[in-house]
Design an enzyme around this catalytic site. Structure first.
Site, PDB file in Angstrom:
ATOM      1  N   GLY A   1       0.831  -1.207   0.000  1.00 19.13           N
ATOM      2  CA  GLY A   1       0.000   0.000   0.000  1.00 19.13           C
ATOM      3  C   GLY A   1       0.856   1.243   0.000  1.00 19.13           C
ATOM      4  N   ASN A   2       0.231   2.355   0.278  1.00 20.81           N
ATOM      5  CA  ASN A   2       0.990   3.605   0.392  1.00 20.81           C
ATOM      6  C   ASN A   2       0.326   4.490   1.439  1.00 20.81           C
ATOM      7  OD1 ASN A   2      -0.979   5.459  -0.974  1.00 20.81           O
ATOM      8  ND2 ASN A   2      -0.609   4.022  -2.654  1.00 20.81           N
ATOM      9  N   ARG A   3       0.897   5.645   1.679  1.00 18.77           N
ATOM     10  CA  ARG A   3       0.478   6.463   2.823  1.00 18.77           C
ATOM     11  C   ARG A   3      -0.721   7.366   2.537  1.00 18.77           C
ATOM     12  NH1 ARG A   3       4.194   6.124   6.775  1.00 18.77           N
ATOM     13  NH2 ARG A   3       6.302   5.516   6.173  1.00 18.77           N
ATOM     14  N   SER A   4      -1.290   7.296   1.347  1.00 21.98           N
ATOM     15  CA  SER A   4      -2.400   8.209   1.039  1.00 21.98           C
ATOM     16  C   SER A   4      -3.612   7.927   1.942  1.00 21.98           C
ATOM     17  CB  SER A   4      -2.815   8.032  -0.430  1.00 21.98           C
ATOM     18  OG  SER A   4      -3.988   8.761  -0.665  1.00 21.98           O
TER      19      SER A   4
ATOM     20  N   ALA B   1      -3.612   7.853  -4.947  1.00 24.18           N
ATOM     21  CA  ALA B   1      -2.243   7.351  -5.101  1.00 24.18           C
ATOM     22  C   ALA B   1      -2.367   5.903  -5.575  1.00 24.18           C
ATOM     23  CB  ALA B   1      -1.506   7.433  -3.777  1.00 24.18           C
TER      24      ALA B   1
END
Ligand code: CTP
Length: 398
Positions: free
Chosen positions: A205-208, A271
């Site tokens: 995943g990512n931090r968005s 994102a």
């Protein structure tokens, strides 16, 4: 009224406070997001719980007791409109004089939104020169006054001073809000970070957080647009936003392409993962099996695909979250992906980027536009972005 219009309903301490309950209900029924603010005196006439039960969020009664450190600025900045019903002689005087000694009057000073004041008081007070002078001052500043009606007053007296009928107050609010600058426009917004499964419990995943995308969707709906929000976030969308939940880049791609052909504006604030595991295990990978080797493959660049499919008149907006050389990287993406606008931010700047409530961006346009948007809440950034989109739509005649 456009769905999701953010209205602060200020209630001050007069017997007509009970009628504000009906104003609250009618505004919510009309699709508004209503935030009630009650003065201490209002609480002598009505309970905060009554408003909390009917409104879109709990009633606030104090500058100090709520979870927010600075509730007045948050309320004031986010509001599309503030209505005070009933407005007592005292609250009118304080507003005219710029006194901000409670949450309601502080919110009134901390807003640029239009304000509708609905006075209610006894005839003698209503006709008193000080009240009329204060109202004249407010009128001169652009405040809208909904004059009281004539009829039975508290204590059995008859005369002018009765709070305007709730339906009249709601109609006045509608008239002040007017048609939105995105009326009839279909806006597609994406939000959040995609999750690419490694196995049923793990993902890349990512931090968005989705906050900026949701703020864009809410703001567009508040300005009259028909909004389709494709989001990975669980956060609630405002009324009138058609929110569709997705998880992976592939799901987001399918959902976006499904609606994009019909869209006048597409804003890719999500994102989206650039890479995903080539295969995801059907069962949880166990430690005993050893360290797994995760082979990645590229996902579709949805925005670039939209750029290829873009029809004349459609406005395409990308986001570029960067850590260095922000302008140059964003300008390059703007060109490569055939965008009209790109919203670039340095995610390492204090208070900007992922999961913060605030953001600081620069908006670059294919026409050479370069607009710096200083640190502000994400709804404020959304407002600036749409302020740039609206003239582009007019120019292209969409
Ligand atoms: N985007 C997209 N589909 C992807 C990846 C990104 O639609 N698979 C969109 C994002 O929603 C955002 C913009 O493209 O609007 C951001 O592009 P980004 O991924 O940062 O750019 P890249 O071209 O991948 O460049 P970089 O190598 O710098 O990541």
């Amino acid at each position: 009224m456009r769905p999701g219009t953010r209205i602060v309903l200020g209630v001050s301490g007069g017997i007509a406070a009970y009628k504000a309950v009906e104003v609250c209900r009618q505004l919510v029924d009309a699709g508004a997001h209503v935030s009630p603010v009650l003065t201490e005196d209002a609480l002598r006439f009505v309970g905060a719980l009554t408003f909390s039960a009917l409104a879109s969020e709990p009633a606030r009664t104090s500058l100090w007791d709520g979870p927010d450190l600075i509730p007045h600025t948050r309320l004031g900045q986010r509001a599309d409109l503030i209505v005070i019903a009933p407005a007592t002689a005292r609250v009118i005087a304080k507003y005219a004089a710029g006194i901000s000694d409670d949450l309601l009057t502080a919110t009134l000073l901390a807003t640029r939104a239009p304000v509708v004041v609905c006075p209610a008081m006894h005839t003698e007070m209503w006709e008193h020169p000080s009240v009329q002078d204060n109202l004249a001052t407010l009128r001169a500043r652009g405040v809208h006054i909904v004059d009281p009606e004539s009829g039975r007053l508290a204590g059995g007296d008859e005369g002018t001073g009765r709070l305007a009928d709730p339906a009249r107050i709601v109609a006045a609010i509608d008239a002040v809000l007017g048609p939105g600058d995105l009326d009839g426009v279909h806006v597609v917004v994406t939000a959040g970070g995609t999750r690419e499964p490694i196995d049923p419990v793990r993902f890349i995943g990512n931090r968005s957080s989705g906050k900026q995308g949701h703020a864009l969707a809410d703001e567009a709906a508040g300005r009259g647009a028909r909004v389709t929000l494709i989001t990975t976030s669980e956060r609630a969308a405002s009324a009138g936003v058609d929110a569709r939940r997705v998880e992976t880049a592939a799901e987001m791609e399918a959902a976006v392409l499904d609606v994009a052909a019909d869209a006048d504006v597409v804003i890719m604030a999500a994102a989206v993962a650039d890479f995903r595991p080539k295969a995801s295990a059907a069962q949880k990978i166990k430690k005993a099996e050893g360290v797994p080797e995760v082979v990645l493959e590229a996902t579709t660049d949805i925005l670039a695909e939209l750029g290829r499919r873009k029809r004349p008149g459609q406005v395409l907006v990308g986001f570029a979250a960067e850590t260095d050389d922000v302008r140059a990287q964003a300008a390059d993406k703007l060109r490569r992906k055939r965008l009209d606008l790109i919203v670039a931010n340095d995610v390492t700047a204090p208070g900007a980027g992922f999961s913060h409530d605030t953001n600081e961006v620069v908006i670059l346009g294919a026409d050479g536009l370069e607009q710096n948007v200083g640190l502000r809440d994400k709804r404020g950034v959304a407002r600036e972005v749409l302020d740039v989109v609206v003239p582009l739509l007019r120019r292209t005649g969409a």
